[in-house]
Design a protein around this motif. Sequence first.
Motif, PDB file in Angstrom:
ATOM      1  N   THR A  61       3.168  -1.230  -1.443  1.00  0.00           N
ATOM      2  CA  THR A  61       2.882  -0.886  -0.058  1.00  0.00           C
ATOM      3  C   THR A  61       3.963   0.040   0.467  1.00  0.00           C
ATOM      4  OG1 THR A  61       2.355  -1.789   2.121  1.00  0.00           O
ATOM      5  CG2 THR A  61       4.140  -2.840   0.924  1.00  0.00           C
ATOM      6  N   ASP A  62       3.736   0.583   1.659  1.00  0.00           N
ATOM      7  CA  ASP A  62       4.714   1.484   2.263  1.00  0.00           C
ATOM      8  C   ASP A  62       5.952   0.709   2.700  1.00  0.00           C
ATOM      9  OD1 ASP A  62       3.086   3.843   2.171  1.00  0.00           O
ATOM     10  OD2 ASP A  62       1.909   2.988   3.803  1.00  0.00           O
ATOM     11  N   PRO A  63       7.131   1.322   2.586  1.00  0.00           N
ATOM     12  CA  PRO A  63       8.316   0.678   3.162  1.00  0.00           C
ATOM     13  C   PRO A  63       8.203   0.655   4.681  1.00  0.00           C
ATOM     14  CG  PRO A  63       8.830   2.902   2.424  1.00  0.00           C
ATOM     15  CD  PRO A  63       7.444   2.615   1.948  1.00  0.00           C
ATOM     16  N   ALA A  64       8.616  -0.454   5.280  1.00  0.00           N
ATOM     17  CA  ALA A  64       8.557  -0.577   6.740  1.00  0.00           C
ATOM     18  C   ALA A  64       9.769   0.111   7.357  1.00  0.00           C
ATOM     19  CB  ALA A  64       8.520  -2.055   7.131  1.00  0.00           C
ATOM     20  N   PRO A  65       9.646   0.690   8.575  1.00  0.00           N
ATOM     21  CA  PRO A  65       8.395   0.745   9.343  1.00  0.00           C
ATOM     22  C   PRO A  65       7.574   1.973   8.999  1.00  0.00           C
ATOM     23  CG  PRO A  65      10.180   1.602  10.658  1.00  0.00           C
ATOM     24  CD  PRO A  65      10.794   1.185   9.346  1.00  0.00           C
ATOM     25  N   TYR A  92       1.778  -5.994  10.289  1.00  0.00           N
ATOM     26  CA  TYR A  92       0.541  -6.090   9.520  1.00  0.00           C
ATOM     27  C   TYR A  92       0.838  -6.756   8.184  1.00  0.00           C
ATOM     28  CZ  TYR A  92      -1.646  -2.944  12.885  1.00  0.00           C
ATOM     29  OH  TYR A  92      -2.146  -2.386  14.039  1.00  0.00           O
ATOM     30  N   VAL A  93      -0.028  -7.658   7.772  1.00  0.00           N
ATOM     31  CA  VAL A  93       0.153  -8.385   6.514  1.00  0.00           C
ATOM     32  C   VAL A  93      -1.080  -8.179   5.646  1.00  0.00           C
ATOM     33  CG1 VAL A  93       0.441 -10.656   5.443  1.00  0.00           C
ATOM     34  CG2 VAL A  93       1.636 -10.126   7.570  1.00  0.00           C
ATOM     35  N   CYS A  94      -0.842  -7.784   4.405  1.00  0.00           N
ATOM     36  CA  CYS A  94      -1.919  -7.621   3.424  1.00  0.00           C
ATOM     37  C   CYS A  94      -1.805  -8.742   2.395  1.00  0.00           C
ATOM     38  CB  CYS A  94      -1.801  -6.261   2.740  1.00  0.00           C
ATOM     39  SG  CYS A  94      -2.981  -6.010   1.385  1.00  0.00           S
ATOM     40  N   LYS A  95      -2.878  -9.506   2.208  1.00  0.00           N
ATOM     41  CA  LYS A  95      -2.908 -10.558   1.196  1.00  0.00           C
ATOM     42  C   LYS A  95      -3.944 -10.189   0.138  1.00  0.00           C
ATOM     43  CE  LYS A  95      -1.449 -14.480   4.057  1.00  0.00           C
ATOM     44  NZ  LYS A  95      -1.763 -15.870   4.472  1.00  0.00           N
ATOM     45  N   ASP A 109     -10.946   0.765  -7.106  1.00  0.00           N
ATOM     46  CA  ASP A 109      -9.878   1.579  -7.695  1.00  0.00           C
ATOM     47  C   ASP A 109      -8.497   0.993  -7.435  1.00  0.00           C
ATOM     48  OD1 ASP A 109     -11.763   4.443  -6.571  1.00  0.00           O
ATOM     49  OD2 ASP A 109     -11.824   3.429  -8.521  1.00  0.00           O
ATOM     50  N   GLY A 110      -8.447  -0.240  -6.898  1.00  0.00           N
ATOM     51  CA  GLY A 110      -7.160  -0.862  -6.640  1.00  0.00           C
ATOM     52  C   GLY A 110      -6.529  -0.446  -5.329  1.00  0.00           C
ATOM     53  N   ASN A 111      -7.343  -0.007  -4.373  1.00  0.00           N
ATOM     54  CA  ASN A 111      -6.824   0.449  -3.084  1.00  0.00           C
ATOM     55  C   ASN A 111      -7.389  -0.437  -1.976  1.00  0.00           C
ATOM     56  OD1 ASN A 111      -6.016   1.757  -0.783  1.00  0.00           O
ATOM     57  ND2 ASN A 111      -6.653   3.798  -1.448  1.00  0.00           N
ATOM     58  N   ALA A 112      -6.544  -1.320  -1.441  1.00  0.00           N
ATOM     59  CA  ALA A 112      -6.949  -2.221  -0.360  1.00  0.00           C
ATOM     60  C   ALA A 112      -6.350  -1.789   0.970  1.00  0.00           C
ATOM     61  CB  ALA A 112      -6.527  -3.651  -0.682  1.00  0.00           C
ATOM     62  N   SER A 113      -6.050  -0.507   1.115  1.00  0.00           N
ATOM     63  CA  SER A 113      -5.376  -0.009   2.313  1.00  0.00           C
ATOM     64  C   SER A 113      -6.227  -0.202   3.560  1.00  0.00           C
ATOM     65  CB  SER A 113      -5.046   1.472   2.146  1.00  0.00           C
ATOM     66  OG  SER A 113      -4.189   1.670   1.035  1.00  0.00           O
ATOM     67  N   LEU A 114      -5.542  -0.428   4.674  1.00  0.00           N
ATOM     68  CA  LEU A 114      -6.188  -0.570   5.976  1.00  0.00           C
ATOM     69  C   LEU A 114      -6.035   0.743   6.733  1.00  0.00           C
ATOM     70  CD1 LEU A 114      -7.533  -2.770   7.880  1.00  0.00           C
ATOM     71  CD2 LEU A 114      -5.272  -2.929   8.943  1.00  0.00           C
ATOM     72  N   VAL A 115      -7.136   1.226   7.299  1.00  0.00           N
ATOM     73  CA  VAL A 115      -7.119   2.472   8.063  1.00  0.00           C
ATOM     74  C   VAL A 115      -7.282   2.149   9.543  1.00  0.00           C
ATOM     75  CG1 VAL A 115      -8.207   4.715   8.429  1.00  0.00           C
ATOM     76  CG2 VAL A 115      -8.119   3.724   6.125  1.00  0.00           C
ATOM     77  N   CYS A 171       4.902  -2.688   8.932  1.00  0.00           N
ATOM     78  CA  CYS A 171       3.919  -3.177   7.969  1.00  0.00           C
ATOM     79  C   CYS A 171       4.627  -4.034   6.938  1.00  0.00           C
ATOM     80  CB  CYS A 171       3.207  -2.004   7.294  1.00  0.00           C
ATOM     81  SG  CYS A 171       1.956  -2.501   6.113  1.00  0.00           S
ATOM     82  N   THR A 172       4.337  -5.324   6.930  1.00  0.00           N
ATOM     83  CA  THR A 172       4.908  -6.217   5.930  1.00  0.00           C
ATOM     84  C   THR A 172       3.822  -6.616   4.955  1.00  0.00           C
ATOM     85  OG1 THR A 172       4.464  -8.154   7.286  1.00  0.00           O
ATOM     86  CG2 THR A 172       6.599  -7.110   7.561  1.00  0.00           C
ATOM     87  N   LEU A 173       4.204  -7.125   3.806  1.00  0.00           N
ATOM     88  CA  LEU A 173       3.249  -7.443   2.749  1.00  0.00           C
ATOM     89  C   LEU A 173       3.498  -8.841   2.239  1.00  0.00           C
ATOM     90  CD1 LEU A 173       1.018  -6.430   0.825  1.00  0.00           C
ATOM     91  CD2 LEU A 173       2.826  -5.780  -0.750  1.00  0.00           C
ATOM     92  N   THR A 174       2.453  -9.635   2.219  1.00  0.00           N
ATOM     93  CA  THR A 174       2.526 -10.967   1.629  1.00  0.00           C
ATOM     94  C   THR A 174       1.552 -11.019   0.470  1.00  0.00           C
ATOM     95  OG1 THR A 174       3.075 -11.985   3.738  1.00  0.00           O
ATOM     96  CG2 THR A 174       2.199 -13.435   2.030  1.00  0.00           C
ATOM     97  N   LEU A 175       1.990 -11.498  -0.671  1.00  0.00           N
ATOM     98  CA  LEU A 175       1.136 -11.591  -1.847  1.00  0.00           C
ATOM     99  C   LEU A 175       0.814 -13.052  -2.129  1.00  0.00           C
ATOM    100  CD1 LEU A 175       2.854  -9.125  -4.329  1.00  0.00           C
ATOM    101  CD2 LEU A 175       1.093  -8.668  -2.648  1.00  0.00           C
TER     102      LEU A 175
END
Length: 217
Positions: free
Chosen positions: A33-37, A116-119, A98-104, A16-20
């Motif tokens: 976000t969670d540290p990968a992997p 996975y990338v979260c923007k 509540d500031g939670n954009a997590s993907l389930v 899981c990677t994160l792009t802002l």
Amino acid sequence: PQKGIGNRKKILVLSCTLTLVFLFSDGHLTVLTDPAPVIARLGTSVHLNCLFEVGKPQIELASLAVQWFFNGQKVAEFNDKLHIYSPGVAISEQGLKDGNASLVLTDVHIAHEGDYVCKVFYTLDKTERITLKVKAPPRLSVPDPLVTENKASELICNVDGYYPELISVWWIRDGVLQHGSQHKTTRRNEDGTFNTTSMYTLTPIDKDKNISYACRV
């Protein structure tokens, strides 16, 4: 004692990677976000955390946009409304407040393994729509008429260079609006404006001398 191979639990690795990407006029945006992997068992559900703060006590959903990508393909997004593009994934709209954009991922399969990338986009700027309307006033000209007593003749009125197309042309006889006995043709110019020629048909008689005619738009 050792367990048989058939009893071993299958483990799936999710990277899981994160792009802002963020826009804001004031305030501060941070994302965790969670540290990968991320490790998930086959057949279970897993949360890919994407938590954010905007530096204000209340998050305005009208100013928020979230996008999730899996191996370069968009699987879910929120932009005024929640859109899910891939089966088996979910985002909580209440969680966004509540500031939670997590993907389930509700049922992890081998095919779910990958990046996975979260923007997260957040802005308090407002966008207004501006509609431009163009108008061009008409130019009127009336050529000197050539009429013959007791013979059908035409009066011509040229209406040139106007926009938009819809226009009405009236003929006036000594201050009185005339009906019928007229027709017009319209053509479009190369610059997008229009020209109209209006023709009024009359049969002049002796008492029509010194009567004035005019065209108006």
